[in-house]
Design a protein around this motif. Structure first.
Motif, mmCIF file in Angstrom:
data_model
loop_
_atom_site.group_PDB
_atom_site.id
_atom_site.type_symbol
_atom_site.label_atom_id
_atom_site.label_comp_id
_atom_site.label_asym_id
_atom_site.label_seq_id
_atom_site.Cartn_x
_atom_site.Cartn_y
_atom_site.Cartn_z
ATOM 1 N N HIS A 275 0.830 -1.212 0.000
ATOM 2 C CA HIS A 275 0.000 0.000 0.000
ATOM 3 C C HIS A 275 0.864 1.261 0.000
ATOM 4 N N LEU A 276 1.829 1.309 0.888
ATOM 5 C CA LEU A 276 2.675 2.508 0.982
ATOM 6 C C LEU A 276 3.445 2.732 -0.317
ATOM 7 N N ALA A 277 3.955 1.628 -0.876
ATOM 8 C CA ALA A 277 4.715 1.748 -2.125
ATOM 9 C C ALA A 277 3.812 2.290 -3.233
ATOM 10 N N GLY A 278 2.577 1.804 -3.255
ATOM 11 C CA GLY A 278 1.624 2.284 -4.250
ATOM 12 C C GLY A 278 1.352 3.775 -4.107
ATOM 13 N N ARG A 279 1.213 4.237 -2.877
ATOM 14 C CA ARG A 279 0.958 5.663 -2.647
ATOM 15 C C ARG A 279 2.163 6.511 -3.049
ATOM 16 N N VAL A 280 3.367 6.024 -2.717
ATOM 17 C CA VAL A 280 4.581 6.765 -3.098
ATOM 18 C C VAL A 280 4.644 6.883 -4.616
ATOM 19 N N LYS A 281 4.334 5.784 -5.283
ATOM 20 C CA LYS A 281 4.383 5.776 -6.748
ATOM 21 C C LYS A 281 3.337 6.723 -7.329
ATOM 22 N N ASP A 282 2.100 6.601 -6.823
ATOM 23 C CA ASP A 282 1.011 7.424 -7.369
ATOM 24 C C ASP A 282 1.208 8.908 -7.095
ATOM 25 N N VAL A 283 1.568 9.241 -5.853
ATOM 26 C CA VAL A 283 1.582 10.654 -5.463
ATOM 27 C C VAL A 283 2.926 11.311 -5.773
ATOM 28 N N LEU A 284 4.025 10.608 -5.460
ATOM 29 C CA LEU A 284 5.340 11.238 -5.650
ATOM 30 C C LEU A 284 5.973 10.849 -6.989
ATOM 31 N N GLY A 285 5.514 9.752 -7.554
ATOM 32 C CA GLY A 285 6.030 9.374 -8.870
ATOM 33 C C GLY A 285 7.402 8.722 -8.856
ATOM 34 N N TYR A 286 7.902 8.383 -7.678
ATOM 35 C CA TYR A 286 9.214 7.730 -7.620
ATOM 36 C C TYR A 286 9.101 6.247 -7.952
ATOM 37 N N LYS A 287 10.143 5.705 -8.510
ATOM 38 C CA LYS A 287 10.180 4.255 -8.695
ATOM 39 C C LYS A 287 10.311 3.599 -7.313
ATOM 40 N N VAL A 288 9.472 2.621 -7.056
ATOM 41 C CA VAL A 288 9.460 1.983 -5.729
ATOM 42 C C VAL A 288 9.699 0.481 -5.841
ATOM 43 N N HIS A 289 10.226 -0.081 -4.800
ATOM 44 C CA HIS A 289 10.251 -1.526 -4.595
ATOM 45 C C HIS A 289 9.839 -1.757 -3.150
ATOM 46 N N TRP A 290 9.374 -2.948 -2.863
ATOM 47 C CA TRP A 290 8.946 -3.243 -1.496
ATOM 48 C C TRP A 290 9.118 -4.711 -1.223
ATOM 49 N N THR A 291 9.244 -5.022 0.045
ATOM 50 C CA THR A 291 9.408 -6.418 0.447
ATOM 51 C C THR A 291 8.479 -6.758 1.595
ATOM 52 N N LEU A 292 7.990 -7.976 1.524
ATOM 53 C CA LEU A 292 7.167 -8.546 2.591
ATOM 54 C C LEU A 292 7.870 -9.832 3.016
ATOM 55 N N PRO A 293 8.736 -9.785 4.000
ATOM 56 C CA PRO A 293 9.482 -11.004 4.368
ATOM 57 C C PRO A 293 8.596 -12.075 5.004
ATOM 58 N N ASP A 294 7.493 -11.644 5.593
ATOM 59 C CA ASP A 294 6.530 -12.602 6.152
ATOM 60 C C ASP A 294 7.247 -13.644 7.024
ATOM 61 N N TYR A 295 6.960 -14.930 6.841
ATOM 62 C CA TYR A 295 7.507 -15.962 7.731
ATOM 63 C C TYR A 295 9.035 -16.031 7.705
ATOM 64 N N LEU A 296 9.653 -15.521 6.647
ATOM 65 C CA LEU A 296 11.126 -15.589 6.612
ATOM 66 C C LEU A 296 11.714 -14.937 7.855
ATOM 67 N N GLN A 297 11.089 -13.851 8.306
ATOM 68 C CA GLN A 297 11.657 -13.099 9.432
ATOM 69 C C GLN A 297 11.587 -13.840 10.760
ATOM 70 N N ARG A 298 10.655 -14.772 10.891
ATOM 71 C CA ARG A 298 10.569 -15.443 12.193
ATOM 72 C C ARG A 298 11.141 -16.853 12.159
ATOM 73 N N SER A 299 11.579 -17.299 10.976
ATOM 74 C CA SER A 299 12.135 -18.644 10.879
ATOM 75 C C SER A 299 13.615 -18.642 10.516
ATOM 76 N N ALA A 300 14.207 -17.446 10.408
ATOM 77 C CA ALA A 300 15.578 -17.336 9.900
ATOM 78 C C ALA A 300 16.608 -17.733 10.957
ATOM 79 N N ARG A 301 16.625 -19.009 11.267
ATOM 80 C CA ARG A 301 17.585 -19.518 12.253
ATOM 81 C C ARG A 301 19.024 -19.282 11.808
ATOM 82 N N HIS A 302 19.238 -19.186 10.485
ATOM 83 C CA HIS A 302 20.607 -19.027 9.984
ATOM 84 C C HIS A 302 21.228 -17.719 10.428
#
Lengths: 416, 416
Positions: A275-302
């Protein structure tokens, strides 16, 4: 073998180190000649009388648990209701414990689990059944009361800070002609602890992350977008870390604001970062990327924090000791005795002080403008991600995580 | 100091190990007493005459580059057109090289960069300017022709396999009462190399990932959903890895299929994983979670493959050697001489065999049903993620990544 068995169960969202707690519980109990059963899929296994005989596992396997993420015996998202509303279930639980001569019940979870352990203990007293119930802390959300921090949080926090630092180097290198705004979505529905941990990635003024959005502060889109624009103009790019739980002033979760459909009318799953990336793109016009690490963040034993692994094991050891001493309705919690050098110890706390409470971040951890963390927050957070404790790797380049045999005990009761 | 300078530039998406190549280039050149300039933000720095004097960096800093992700001198997404269409730019480039007495030009990138290096070399010959152009391979996409693999891929592949294995343990523990389908989105717009690498996470029948979607096969929604349902019913949960580049039979990118708007008419950014998860939820009704690791997967130096780091450094060393020997229009590529034990060497390849070509996965790497990898794929992929090469960590629990001073050379030309 001592008289009676010890039942251990995992509850709620799993972490990179909850199995380290399990490993410590089983090793400590074995040293005391106490047999450990584990409920399959948390409290459900206890209700279904689906109990795992951990004595069938080798010592090597139990030791390997200490570096294996996930929940080795299965966990569950089930919250028992009040004693009155769910009395049949609590009584069934007691029947199962009795049938397997369970004298010690260790419930490894968050504040809901502390509440369940407390209720089981009360019912046992009511029925005159000799049972010691111990809550064992665990949650990447770091929102348990009384304890200074929660096992599981430090490793997720380390994952977050490392990942944000790394991705920021990527964005910085490309910003001249590519992505100018990058949004990282951190877990934390009610408290911004993990988002705050991302702040550790910044060492100097101007370092990423440039903006952090906390659920503790109301999200104001116009103010946020103005900040993003300012950072891009000053630094050349902007790295944003947003907690999944941010809400607008009227209490609406930003993650739910969308409820989008794609061009074909299909549900389009989103989230805060998208959502935030979409708003930045729509309103500010900057190229955006975004990440949703989801379960990776709580299982990253490494990339687990050594501090976190040590604390996860320490609460497991203490839980067994408290249980065998009959310290009913207690939880081993982490007490910080010094910031620098960082020192901590384990101490018992009463479950009724922990059950159903929720710890949010202290106000003095948030910068005045609401977009970053303070020195006090850094003092608190930094020791929790300190130290590395990588798992062993195989010749195949992958961590050697253990899969237990999980042999079930023979059932003694009729199904519920 | 030898006569002339060596110009090094980074191009296209950065990786966890492109700076390892830079480190090797600079260290090797220093040992030969050759001064190294680096173009800031890739070819743009060369066009703008924005050149960094790497001799201002300490040896310790240059060595630390070898464990620092991102692009230390900046990279860019700019593709020069044909010599005819962009002749003014190519000539400007030559002017800048001449003004700084650049005799060796090393361009570190993918197939576009190989093409640019080739064209600069042709123009130099046309103008009688003595210049040796060397392409240096780099891309997480692993799609360069001739070379057996591409520096950057092995580390992203290791990140992918490790992350999928870890998240799968999380899903397995919770599936009874929570998420049953988890979707991981891997980079790879045209070739499914990274998605394939996720297949390494599975050791035994039934292991995650259960389904992999490759851009090399047409995506068929009904068939996919039927597979997901079958796996959930058999295993209890299903882990899906999808390449961002999958397309339906008519050539439409699944990622673009949505083009969604949220309830307020705002752009809702999605992607393949979010789309697939939405379809699973809508059609099958299973609880889903999904992850979009995005830049995390290509910047995760903390989980870099040792093989990859060694190869990234080896191509850097060879590139300088080739340059100083005047081996114009060549690229040092990786030649696999044996699978087991894995052996490789560096050999020169002509840039015109690499420029603008794209290597997709061989058909025999894909399982017949199209949802997994074959033993041949494992034999190819597994050595590339082998070995660990963690960065040093500070007392603060974070990797010690280096930020260079990046001191600019004095300009000698008027702006373009």
């Amino acid at each position: 073998m001592a008289n009676g068995t010890l039942l251990y169960a995992q509850s709620g969202g799993v972490t990179a180190v909850i199995n380290a707690t399990a490993s410590a519980v089983i090793q400590t109990a074995r040293a005391r000649k106490v047999k450990v059963l584990a409920a399959r899929n948390g409290i459900l296994g206890a209700l279904r009388e689906d109990l795992i005989d951990t004595s069938k596992e080798s010592l090597a396997a139990i030791r390997a648990l200490a570096h294996t993420p996930g929940g080795a015996f299965g966990s569950c998202r089930v919250k028992l209701k009040s004693l009155e509303a769910d009395r049949a279930k609590y009584e069934r639980l007691l029947d199962v414990l009795r049938a397997h001569d369970v004298r010690w019940f260790l419930y490894n979870g968050g504040n809901d689990s502390a509440d369940t352990a407390l209720k089981v203990s009360r019912l046992a007293q009511e029925f005159g059944y000799p049972l010691t119930c111990i809550g064992v802390p665990k949650t990447i959300d770091n929102d348990l009361a009384v304890t200074d921090c929660c096992p599981g949080f430090g490793s997720a926090a380390k994952y977050t800070a490392v990942s944000v630092r790394e991705a920021a180097l990527d964005v910085a290198a490309m910003a001249d002609t590519s992505t100018k705004v990058f949004v990282y979505e951190a877990m934390g529905r009610h408290a911004g602890w993990l988002a705050a941990a991302a702040g550790l990635a910044a060492q100097h003024e101007g370092d990423a992350p440039h903006l952090i959005l906390f659920p503790e502060r109301a999200y104001d889109e116009a103010a946020f977008l103005a900040q993003v624009d300012k950072v891009v103009k000053r630094v050349g790019y902007c790295v944003v870390v947003a907690s999944e739980g941010i809400r607008t002033a009227d209490g609406t979760f930003v993650a739910d604001a969308g409820g989008g459909k794609d061009a074909f009318g299909h549900t389009q799953l989103g989230g805060v970062a998208s959502h935030l990336a979409g708003r930045v793109k729509d309103v500010l016009g900057y190229k955006v990327h975004w990440t949703l690490p989801d379960y990776l963040q709580r299982s990253a034993r490494h990339i687990a924090s050594k501090t976190d692994v040590e604390q996860a094991m320490a609460v497991g050891v203490a839980a067994v000791e408290y249980a065998l001493k009959g310290m009913n309705s207690m939880m081993p919690v982490i007490v910080r005795t010094s910031d620098a050098p960082y020192r901590w110890k384990i101490a018992p706390a009463s479950l009724d002080k922990i059950a159903n409470h929720e710890k949010t971040m202290p106000a003095n951890f948030l910068r005045k403008d609401g977009y970053g963390i303070t020195a006090a927050a850094r003092r608190y957070l930094e020791p929790l991600i300190r130290g590395e404790n990588p798992p062993p790797y195989g010749r195949d380049g992958l961590p050697r995580y253990i899969a237990l045999k999980n042999v079930a005990m023979r059932k003694k009761l009729a199904p519920m």
